[in-house]
Design a protein around this motif. Structure first.
Motif, mmCIF file in Angstrom:
data_model
loop_
_atom_site.group_PDB
_atom_site.id
_atom_site.type_symbol
_atom_site.label_atom_id
_atom_site.label_comp_id
_atom_site.label_asym_id
_atom_site.label_seq_id
_atom_site.Cartn_x
_atom_site.Cartn_y
_atom_site.Cartn_z
ATOM 1 N N THR A 160 -6.755 59.860 9.370
ATOM 2 C CA THR A 160 -6.170 58.608 8.889
ATOM 3 C C THR A 160 -6.430 57.502 9.901
ATOM 4 O OG1 THR A 160 -4.033 59.112 9.939
ATOM 5 C CG2 THR A 160 -4.311 59.768 7.631
ATOM 6 N N ASN A 161 -6.206 56.275 9.484
ATOM 7 C CA ASN A 161 -6.294 55.112 10.365
ATOM 8 C C ASN A 161 -4.974 55.032 11.135
ATOM 9 O OD1 ASN A 161 -6.150 52.556 11.510
ATOM 10 N ND2 ASN A 161 -6.777 51.463 9.676
ATOM 11 N N SER A 162 -4.977 55.462 12.384
ATOM 12 C CA SER A 162 -3.736 55.596 13.145
ATOM 13 C C SER A 162 -3.432 54.393 14.039
ATOM 14 C CB SER A 162 -3.785 56.864 14.010
ATOM 15 O OG SER A 162 -4.904 56.827 14.895
ATOM 16 N N GLY A 163 -4.241 53.325 13.972
ATOM 17 C CA GLY A 163 -4.040 52.165 14.837
ATOM 18 C C GLY A 163 -2.888 51.281 14.387
ATOM 19 N N ASP A 164 -2.177 50.692 15.350
ATOM 20 C CA ASP A 164 -1.027 49.852 15.018
ATOM 21 C C ASP A 164 -0.972 48.521 15.753
ATOM 22 O OD1 ASP A 164 0.235 51.720 13.209
ATOM 23 O OD2 ASP A 164 0.771 52.914 14.966
ATOM 24 N N ASP A 165 -1.808 48.299 16.758
ATOM 25 C CA ASP A 165 -1.754 47.062 17.541
ATOM 26 C C ASP A 165 -2.811 46.072 17.058
ATOM 27 O OD1 ASP A 165 0.362 47.718 19.153
ATOM 28 O OD2 ASP A 165 -0.856 48.439 20.820
ATOM 29 N N PHE B 136 2.629 44.306 15.064
ATOM 30 C CA PHE B 136 2.852 45.746 15.160
ATOM 31 C C PHE B 136 2.869 46.313 13.752
ATOM 32 C CE2 PHE B 136 6.336 49.118 16.118
ATOM 33 C CZ PHE B 136 5.384 50.120 16.200
ATOM 34 N N HIS B 137 1.795 47.001 13.382
ATOM 35 C CA HIS B 137 1.698 47.646 12.070
ATOM 36 C C HIS B 137 2.692 48.808 12.005
ATOM 37 C CE1 HIS B 137 -0.054 51.037 9.707
ATOM 38 N NE2 HIS B 137 -0.172 50.097 8.787
ATOM 39 N N GLU B 138 3.258 49.025 10.838
ATOM 40 C CA GLU B 138 4.228 50.116 10.700
ATOM 41 C C GLU B 138 3.522 51.463 10.817
ATOM 42 O OE1 GLU B 138 7.791 51.684 7.733
ATOM 43 O OE2 GLU B 138 6.585 49.930 7.175
ATOM 44 N N MET B 139 3.939 52.242 11.776
ATOM 45 C CA MET B 139 3.270 53.500 12.095
ATOM 46 C C MET B 139 3.266 54.475 10.916
ATOM 47 S SD MET B 139 4.453 54.296 16.032
ATOM 48 C CE MET B 139 6.177 54.444 15.624
ATOM 49 N N THR B 140 2.179 55.198 10.808
ATOM 50 C CA THR B 140 1.936 56.265 9.815
ATOM 51 C C THR B 140 1.870 55.754 8.378
ATOM 52 O OG1 THR B 140 4.225 56.987 9.393
ATOM 53 C CG2 THR B 140 3.121 57.909 11.347
ATOM 54 N N THR B 141 1.765 54.430 8.199
ATOM 55 C CA THR B 141 1.554 53.883 6.856
ATOM 56 C C THR B 141 0.104 53.436 6.730
ATOM 57 O OG1 THR B 141 2.174 51.610 7.449
ATOM 58 C CG2 THR B 141 3.951 53.096 6.786
ATOM 59 N N GLU B 142 -0.335 53.151 5.516
ATOM 60 C CA GLU B 142 -1.725 52.789 5.295
ATOM 61 C C GLU B 142 -2.041 51.390 5.830
ATOM 62 O OE1 GLU B 142 -2.528 52.857 1.137
ATOM 63 O OE2 GLU B 142 -0.931 51.445 0.622
ATOM 64 N N GLY C 196 -3.789 50.379 8.682
ATOM 65 C CA GLY C 196 -3.545 50.168 10.096
ATOM 66 C C GLY C 196 -4.580 49.276 10.750
ATOM 67 N N SER C 197 -4.531 49.211 12.082
ATOM 68 C CA SER C 197 -5.316 48.215 12.821
ATOM 69 C C SER C 197 -6.764 48.612 13.081
ATOM 70 C CB SER C 197 -4.637 47.916 14.163
ATOM 71 O OG SER C 197 -4.664 49.050 15.018
ATOM 72 N N PHE C 198 -7.126 49.885 12.897
ATOM 73 C CA PHE C 198 -8.524 50.287 13.080
ATOM 74 C C PHE C 198 -9.315 49.949 11.821
ATOM 75 C CE2 PHE C 198 -6.858 53.886 16.005
ATOM 76 C CZ PHE C 198 -6.788 53.014 17.075
ATOM 77 N N ALA C 199 -9.392 48.678 11.513
ATOM 78 C CA ALA C 199 -10.043 48.234 10.281
ATOM 79 C C ALA C 199 -10.323 46.742 10.361
ATOM 80 C CB ALA C 199 -9.147 48.533 9.069
ATOM 81 N N GLU C 200 -11.103 46.247 9.416
ATOM 82 C CA GLU C 200 -11.392 44.821 9.388
ATOM 83 C C GLU C 200 -10.185 44.002 8.940
ATOM 84 O OE1 GLU C 200 -15.897 44.010 8.477
ATOM 85 O OE2 GLU C 200 -15.172 45.540 7.054
ATOM 86 N N TYR C 201 -9.306 44.614 8.142
ATOM 87 C CA TYR C 201 -8.080 43.954 7.694
ATOM 88 C C TYR C 201 -6.925 44.946 7.790
ATOM 89 C CZ TYR C 201 -10.837 40.077 5.886
ATOM 90 O OH TYR C 201 -11.692 38.998 5.789
ATOM 91 N N ALA C 202 -5.754 44.435 8.170
ATOM 92 C CA ALA C 202 -4.559 45.262 8.288
ATOM 93 C C ALA C 202 -3.404 44.595 7.559
ATOM 94 C CB ALA C 202 -4.193 45.479 9.757
ATOM 95 N N VAL C 203 -2.443 45.391 7.130
ATOM 96 C CA VAL C 203 -1.243 44.879 6.467
ATOM 97 C C VAL C 203 -0.051 45.111 7.388
ATOM 98 C CG1 VAL C 203 0.315 45.110 4.498
ATOM 99 C CG2 VAL C 203 -2.169 45.258 4.162
ATOM 100 N N VAL C 204 0.707 44.050 7.653
ATOM 101 C CA VAL C 204 1.836 44.132 8.583
ATOM 102 C C VAL C 204 3.050 43.425 7.973
ATOM 103 C CG1 VAL C 204 0.302 44.187 10.584
ATOM 104 C CG2 VAL C 204 1.191 41.999 9.766
ATOM 105 N N TRP C 205 4.199 43.607 8.594
ATOM 106 C CA TRP C 205 5.427 42.959 8.144
ATOM 107 C C TRP C 205 5.670 41.675 8.931
ATOM 108 C CZ3 TRP C 205 7.692 44.719 3.846
ATOM 109 C CH2 TRP C 205 7.421 46.044 3.455
ATOM 110 N N GLU C 206 6.272 40.718 8.296
ATOM 111 C CA GLU C 206 6.517 39.423 8.932
ATOM 112 C C GLU C 206 7.370 39.562 10.196
ATOM 113 O OE1 GLU C 206 7.970 34.928 7.676
ATOM 114 O OE2 GLU C 206 8.837 36.640 6.618
ATOM 115 N N HIS C 207 8.394 40.395 10.170
ATOM 116 C CA HIS C 207 9.321 40.438 11.305
ATOM 117 C C HIS C 207 8.732 41.099 12.540
ATOM 118 C CE1 HIS C 207 10.216 44.591 10.005
ATOM 119 N NE2 HIS C 207 10.793 44.764 11.177
ATOM 120 N N THR C 208 7.597 41.831 12.385
ATOM 121 C CA THR C 208 6.945 42.416 13.559
ATOM 122 C C THR C 208 5.611 41.719 13.854
ATOM 123 O OG1 THR C 208 6.004 44.182 12.173
ATOM 124 C CG2 THR C 208 8.065 44.654 13.335
ATOM 125 N N THR C 209 5.531 40.470 13.456
ATOM 126 C CA THR C 209 4.365 39.622 13.723
ATOM 127 C C THR C 209 4.838 38.413 14.522
ATOM 128 O OG1 THR C 209 3.387 40.289 11.611
ATOM 129 C CG2 THR C 209 2.480 38.308 12.653
#
Length: 360
Positions: free
Chosen positions: A60-65, A89-95, A97-110
């Motif tokens: 899986t894509n395990s990156g979060d930073d 900070f991407h939510e850990m163990t969810t789809e 993640g940061s090892f990609a050209e685009y990542a999905v994150v939550w507003e409160h951890t951005t």
């Protein structure tokens, strides 16, 4: 888009495979999510540990930073606009993640990053810095910088021991302790001692103990660093392995009112031999994606952004691993084999150009 899937190889070593996957769309975002164009991804030890030790999360894509720019926002996002420079900070163990050209994150951890902070620097911050903050101010219950209550601060006069002070988490612990004006900071480090020296304030009793000299030297060094007439009641173990917490337990004041406080950072490990009188907590940075610490995470991520502008908060040193997403496996392998000290392995996504990928 390209992403790197991290997996456990036949020999037990971590490896990364670059593949093509569908890019998340703006319409797929939840109301308080953001789509980030990742310029640089950071890395952490858990990025190789999770695929290697949790079978269902292998490959899986395990990156979060994340260090990048906002590409799209959910319907209820109010703090960010398309094009903003951010760290997240991407939510850990969810789809996504940061090892990609685009990542999905939550507003409160951005959080916003100033122009003076590079994406490489930004990618060194989220998980490690928040682990430091959660451990200090929720797990250990130490006073935050704005808390000047005399009774609260009296308990920390014996100082705080930081085992693994050259690691990213440990270094951020030191920086936050200085911001909170808590001294002495009693650091334990090895190859990164010179780096840690630049973080502490010797005039306030801060010191460094070399763990390479062995257990007896660690314990005696810790005892010698405690101010006269005081006892050690707080310790942050950013290593949580190789006997580290045992050495700390030999020095913590188990007779103090309310006991001593020790926090560790390795979930799933059995911490045996903790003496009575030592309150052990396991710091879980993922708690900022849960209701229990959501507001804490929101506040401190914004403080990190403000601290970068004001200069009291600084990123961790980093090394750019060649090959972009194609270098993730190499970078994580170096972490797995203990070949990284006092710096973060980061990956520039633009450097992925020319790397062969496969569709899944």
């Amino acid at each position: 888009m390209k992403t790197t899937l991290v997996s456990k190889g036949e020999s037990g070593t971590v490896q990364g495979t670059v593949v093509d996957v569908p890019q998340p769309s703006a319409s797929s975002l939840q109301p308080t999510q953001l789509l980030i164009k990742v310029h640089v991804s950071g890395s952490n030890p858990k990025d190789w540990k999770i695929p290697c030790f949790v079978p269902q999360l292998n490959n899986t894509n395990s990156g979060d930073d994340v260090g990048g720019t906002v590409a799209a926002v959910g319907s209820k996002v109010s703090e960010f606009r398309v094009g903003d420079r951010v760290s997240a900070f991407h939510e850990m163990t969810t789809e996504h993640g940061s090892f990609a050209e685009y990542a999905v994150v939550w507003e409160h951890t951005t959080f916003h990053i100033p122009e003076t902070t590079s994406f490489e620097e930004a990618a060194s911050i989220p998980l490690a810095a928040m682990t430091a903050a959660v451990g200090l101010f929720t797990s250990l219950g130490l006073p935050e910088p704005w808390n000047h209550d005399v009774l609260t601060r009296e308990r920390s006069k014996g100082g705080v021991a930081v085992y693994g002070a050259a690691s990213a988490v440990g270094a951020y612990v030191v920086k936050l302790l200085r911001k909170a004006e808590i001294h002495p900071i009693i650091c334990v480090a090895g190859n990164g001692i010179d780096f840690v020296e630049g973080l502490i304030d010797r005039s306030k009793g801060d010191t460094i103990i070399d763990y390479r000299k062995g257990g007896d030297a660690i314990v005696s060094g810790l005892k010698s660093a405690i101010p006269s007439g005081q006892t050690l009641r707080y310790a942050y173990d950013a290593v949580s392995d190789h006997g580290s917490y045992g050495y700390l337990c030999q020095v913590l004041d188990t007779k103090a009112p309310g006991g001593a406080h020790l926090t560790v950072v390795l979930p799933g490990k059995k911490f045996e031999g903790i003496p009575e009188g030592v309150n052990l907590t396991i710091t879980m940075v993922g708690s900022v994606h849960k209701p229990v610490n959501r507001d804490f995470g929101y506040a401190w991520f914004r403080l990190f952004g403000q601290g970068l502008k004001d200069g009291w908060f600084t990123p961790h040193p980093h090394e750019v691993v060649p090959g972009g997403l194609g270098g993730v496996g190499e970078g994580l392998s170096r972490l797995q084999n203990g070949k990284v000290s006092a710096k973060k392995m980061v990956f520039r996504i633009a450097d992925t150009e020319g790397v062969t990928s496969s569709k899944i």
